[in-house]
Design a protein around this motif. Structure first.
Motif, PDB file in Angstrom:
ATOM      1  N   SER A 128      -0.206  33.817 -15.294  1.00  0.00           N
ATOM      2  CA  SER A 128       0.015  34.159 -13.887  1.00  0.00           C
ATOM      3  C   SER A 128       1.087  35.243 -13.742  1.00  0.00           C
ATOM      4  O   SER A 128       0.968  36.139 -12.895  1.00  0.00           O
ATOM      5  N   ILE A 129       2.131  35.181 -14.569  1.00  0.00           N
ATOM      6  CA  ILE A 129       3.163  36.215 -14.521  1.00  0.00           C
ATOM      7  C   ILE A 129       2.598  37.545 -15.007  1.00  0.00           C
ATOM      8  O   ILE A 129       2.862  38.612 -14.424  1.00  0.00           O
ATOM      9  N   LEU A 130       1.805  37.494 -16.065  1.00  0.00           N
ATOM     10  CA  LEU A 130       1.175  38.717 -16.557  1.00  0.00           C
ATOM     11  C   LEU A 130       0.240  39.303 -15.513  1.00  0.00           C
ATOM     12  O   LEU A 130       0.171  40.527 -15.348  1.00  0.00           O
ATOM     13  N   ALA A 131      -0.474  38.447 -14.791  1.00  0.00           N
ATOM     14  CA  ALA A 131      -1.380  38.926 -13.749  1.00  0.00           C
ATOM     15  C   ALA A 131      -0.602  39.625 -12.634  1.00  0.00           C
ATOM     16  O   ALA A 131      -1.109  40.559 -11.997  1.00  0.00           O
ATOM     17  N   THR A 132       0.623  39.196 -12.404  1.00  0.00           N
ATOM     18  CA  THR A 132       1.480  39.861 -11.418  1.00  0.00           C
ATOM     19  C   THR A 132       1.913  41.242 -11.892  1.00  0.00           C
ATOM     20  O   THR A 132       1.980  42.190 -11.102  1.00  0.00           O
ATOM     21  N   ALA A 133       2.204  41.347 -13.197  1.00  0.00           N
ATOM     22  CA  ALA A 133       2.774  42.586 -13.721  1.00  0.00           C
ATOM     23  C   ALA A 133       1.729  43.613 -14.140  1.00  0.00           C
ATOM     24  O   ALA A 133       1.929  44.816 -13.961  1.00  0.00           O
ATOM     25  N   LEU A 134       0.629  43.139 -14.713  1.00  0.00           N
ATOM     26  CA  LEU A 134      -0.336  44.043 -15.330  1.00  0.00           C
ATOM     27  C   LEU A 134      -1.333  44.615 -14.326  1.00  0.00           C
ATOM     28  O   LEU A 134      -1.677  43.965 -13.334  1.00  0.00           O
ATOM     29  N   LYS A 135      -1.802  45.802 -14.647  1.00  0.00           N
ATOM     30  CA  LYS A 135      -2.980  46.306 -13.956  1.00  0.00           C
ATOM     31  C   LYS A 135      -4.179  45.444 -14.363  1.00  0.00           C
ATOM     32  O   LYS A 135      -4.228  44.947 -15.490  1.00  0.00           O
ATOM     33  N   PRO A 136      -5.149  45.226 -13.482  1.00  0.00           N
ATOM     34  CA  PRO A 136      -6.266  44.323 -13.797  1.00  0.00           C
ATOM     35  C   PRO A 136      -6.963  44.638 -15.119  1.00  0.00           C
ATOM     36  O   PRO A 136      -7.308  43.724 -15.874  1.00  0.00           O
ATOM     37  N   SER A 137      -7.140  45.900 -15.432  1.00  0.00           N
ATOM     38  CA  SER A 137      -7.838  46.255 -16.664  1.00  0.00           C
ATOM     39  C   SER A 137      -7.052  45.882 -17.905  1.00  0.00           C
ATOM     40  O   SER A 137      -7.616  45.619 -18.968  1.00  0.00           O
ATOM     41  N   ALA A 138      -5.709  45.821 -17.794  1.00  0.00           N
ATOM     42  CA  ALA A 138      -4.869  45.534 -18.955  1.00  0.00           C
ATOM     43  C   ALA A 138      -4.818  44.045 -19.268  1.00  0.00           C
ATOM     44  O   ALA A 138      -4.565  43.656 -20.408  1.00  0.00           O
ATOM     45  N   LEU A 139      -5.059  43.194 -18.271  1.00  0.00           N
ATOM     46  CA  LEU A 139      -4.995  41.756 -18.501  1.00  0.00           C
ATOM     47  C   LEU A 139      -6.057  41.313 -19.490  1.00  0.00           C
ATOM     48  O   LEU A 139      -5.808  40.465 -20.351  1.00  0.00           O
ATOM     49  N   HIS A 140      -7.229  41.888 -19.416  1.00  0.00           N
ATOM     50  CA  HIS A 140      -8.295  41.537 -20.363  1.00  0.00           C
ATOM     51  C   HIS A 140      -7.879  41.894 -21.788  1.00  0.00           C
ATOM     52  O   HIS A 140      -8.159  41.154 -22.735  1.00  0.00           O
ATOM     53  N   GLY A 141      -7.176  43.014 -21.933  1.00  0.00           N
ATOM     54  CA  GLY A 141      -6.766  43.446 -23.264  1.00  0.00           C
ATOM     55  C   GLY A 141      -5.806  42.487 -23.922  1.00  0.00           C
ATOM     56  O   GLY A 141      -5.944  42.172 -25.109  1.00  0.00           O
ATOM     57  N   ILE A 142      -4.837  41.983 -23.170  1.00  0.00           N
ATOM     58  CA  ILE A 142      -3.867  41.066 -23.774  1.00  0.00           C
ATOM     59  C   ILE A 142      -4.508  39.720 -24.075  1.00  0.00           C
ATOM     60  O   ILE A 142      -4.159  39.054 -25.041  1.00  0.00           O
ATOM     61  N   ARG A 143      -5.481  39.322 -23.280  1.00  0.00           N
ATOM     62  CA  ARG A 143      -6.217  38.095 -23.601  1.00  0.00           C
ATOM     63  C   ARG A 143      -6.949  38.238 -24.927  1.00  0.00           C
ATOM     64  O   ARG A 143      -6.933  37.344 -25.766  1.00  0.00           O
ATOM     65  N   SER A 144      -7.600  39.386 -25.117  1.00  0.00           N
ATOM     66  CA  SER A 144      -8.390  39.579 -26.326  1.00  0.00           C
ATOM     67  C   SER A 144      -7.514  39.652 -27.574  1.00  0.00           C
ATOM     68  O   SER A 144      -7.967  39.324 -28.673  1.00  0.00           O
ATOM     69  N   ARG A 145      -6.241  40.065 -27.420  1.00  0.00           N
ATOM     70  CA  ARG A 145      -5.336  40.135 -28.571  1.00  0.00           C
ATOM     71  C   ARG A 145      -4.688  38.792 -28.869  1.00  0.00           C
ATOM     72  O   ARG A 145      -3.980  38.648 -29.852  1.00  0.00           O
ATOM     73  N   GLY A 146      -4.896  37.814 -28.008  1.00  0.00           N
ATOM     74  CA  GLY A 146      -4.330  36.484 -28.244  1.00  0.00           C
ATOM     75  C   GLY A 146      -2.842  36.396 -27.997  1.00  0.00           C
ATOM     76  O   GLY A 146      -2.169  35.523 -28.558  1.00  0.00           O
ATOM     77  N   ALA A 147      -2.293  37.278 -27.160  1.00  0.00           N
ATOM     78  CA  ALA A 147      -0.850  37.277 -26.917  1.00  0.00           C
ATOM     79  C   ALA A 147      -0.425  36.200 -25.928  1.00  0.00           C
ATOM     80  O   ALA A 147       0.754  35.870 -25.854  1.00  0.00           O
ATOM     81  N   ILE A 148      -1.364  35.650 -25.165  1.00  0.00           N
ATOM     82  CA  ILE A 148      -1.053  34.562 -24.255  1.00  0.00           C
ATOM     83  C   ILE A 148      -1.051  33.263 -25.059  1.00  0.00           C
ATOM     84  O   ILE A 148      -1.997  32.987 -25.809  1.00  0.00           O
ATOM     85  N   PRO A 149       0.009  32.422 -24.956  1.00  0.00           N
ATOM     86  CA  PRO A 149       0.047  31.175 -25.713  1.00  0.00           C
ATOM     87  C   PRO A 149      -1.196  30.333 -25.478  1.00  0.00           C
ATOM     88  O   PRO A 149      -1.668  30.179 -24.354  1.00  0.00           O
ATOM     89  N   ASP A 150      -1.738  29.802 -26.567  1.00  0.00           N
ATOM     90  CA  ASP A 150      -2.950  28.984 -26.472  1.00  0.00           C
ATOM     91  C   ASP A 150      -2.627  27.673 -25.764  1.00  0.00           C
ATOM     92  O   ASP A 150      -1.607  27.052 -26.013  1.00  0.00           O
ATOM     93  N   SER A 151      -3.523  27.248 -24.883  1.00  0.00           N
ATOM     94  CA  SER A 151      -3.287  26.020 -24.125  1.00  0.00           C
ATOM     95  C   SER A 151      -3.370  24.774 -24.998  1.00  0.00           C
ATOM     96  O   SER A 151      -2.973  23.688 -24.574  1.00  0.00           O
ATOM     97  N   ASP A 152      -3.886  24.916 -26.216  1.00  0.00           N
ATOM     98  CA  ASP A 152      -3.961  23.779 -27.128  1.00  0.00           C
ATOM     99  C   ASP A 152      -2.743  23.685 -28.045  1.00  0.00           C
ATOM    100  O   ASP A 152      -2.592  22.722 -28.792  1.00  0.00           O
TER     101      ASP A 152
END
Length: 236
Positions: free
Chosen positions: A208-232
Motif C-alpha cells: 500500500s505504501i509502494l502504491a502511494t509512492a510509485l507510478k502505476p506502471s512501476a508497481l508491477h515491476g517491483i512485484r515481478s522482482r519479488g521485492a515486496i515481502p512474501d505474505s507467507d
C-alpha cells in the motif's frame, strides 16, 4: 543509606558505559509501564547493578533519566534503519525494505510504542525539549527524501511525493498495529495478531505504501522482482 559492594564500585569505574546502558534498559521498561510520574528511581535502582546515587550522578534527576531513555528508544529505531544500507538499493526496493523494517521493529518494541503514547498524552513536552531526538528524526526524513528523489529521477515515483507525509503513513500503520492491539483484539478477536496474519498484514502495508509512492506502471515491476515481502514469510 545505600551501601555498594566493592565489585559494584569497580564496575562503575571500569565500564561506566555498560552501567549506563543497564540503567537505561531498566528505566525504559519502567517508564513505559508507569510513565514519568509513576516510575520510581528506587525501583529502577533495585533492578540494576548500581544505586540511586549513581543514577543521579549519571543522569541528574528523574526527568534527565526519562529523557535519556526516550532518546535511546528513538536511537534504536534510527540505528536499525541505518543498518539497512538503503542507499545501496534501488529506490523502490529501499522503500519496501524500510516499510517492512518499521513494521517489524514496532511490532517487537512495546516499550518504544508505550513511550511515544505517553509523550502524546502529555503533548510531547519532553520530546520537544530534546534536541537529540529532533536531530535524529531530521536525519530520518533526509534519508526518505533521498529515496524519493532517486525514485523520481529513475522515473519510478510520482513527482508530488512528500517525504514527511510518507513517513507519517509508514509510522501510522506500523504504530497502530501494536498500540491498539489490546482494544482491537478485545473487539474483533486476536486472529489478526497471529504470525501468519501478521506476515500478510506486513506485505499488504508494504504494497500500500509502494502504491502511494510509485507510478502505476512501476508497481508491477517491483512485484515481478519479488521485492515486496512474501505474505507467507513470518514477520520478524
Amino acid at each position: 543509606m545505600e551501601k555498594n559492594t566493592e565489585a559494584e564500585r569497580r564496575s562503575w569505574r571500569q565500564n561506566p558505559e555498560a552501567v549506563q546502558r543497564d540503567i537505561l534498559s531498566v528505566a525504559l521498561t519502567e517508564f513505559a509501564a508507569k510513565g514519568l510520574s509513576g516510575a520510581r528511581i528506587e525501583t529502577i535502582a533495585s533492578r540494576t547493578r548500581t544505586s540511586k546515587r549513581m543514577i543521579y550522578y549519571y543522569f541528574g534527576d528523574k526527568l534527565g533519566l526519562y529523557t535519556k531513555a526516550l532518546e535511546t528508544a528513538y536511537m534504536t529505531v534510527r540505528e536499525g534503519e541505518a543498518a539497512l544500507d538503503l542507499a545501496d538499493l534501488p529506490p523502490d526496493e529501499a522503500l519496501a525494505r524500510l516499510v517492512a523494517f518499521t513494521f517489524d521493529h514496532h511490532r517487537k518494541s512495546a516499550d518504544f510504542i508505550r513511550m511515544v503514547m505517553i509523550e502524546n498524552i502529555h503533548n510531547a513536552e519532553n520530546l520537544a525539549a530534546s534536541q537529540i531526538i529532533r536531530d535524529m528524526n531530521v536525519t530520518a526524513i533526509e534519508k526518505l527524501e533521498d529515496i524519493c528523489r532517486r525514485g523520481q529521477d529513475a522515473g519510478l515515483f510520482r513527482s508530488d511525493l512528500d517525504a514527511v507525509a510518507l513517513h507519517w503513513q509508514i509510522s501510522a500503520a506500523s504504530f497502530f498495529n501494536l498500540s491498539n492491539r489490546p482494544t482491537f483484539s478485545a473487539i474483533f478477536g486476536p486472529d489478526l495478531f497471529e504470525e501468519k496474519a501478521q506476515a500478510r498484514l506486513r506485505a499488504q502495508i508494504v504494497e500500500s505504501i509502494l502504491a502511494t509512492a510509485l507510478k502505476p506502471s512501476a508497481l508491477h515491476g517491483i512485484r515481478s522482482r519479488g521485492a515486496i515481502p512474501d505474505s507467507d514469510t513470518p514477520a520478524d
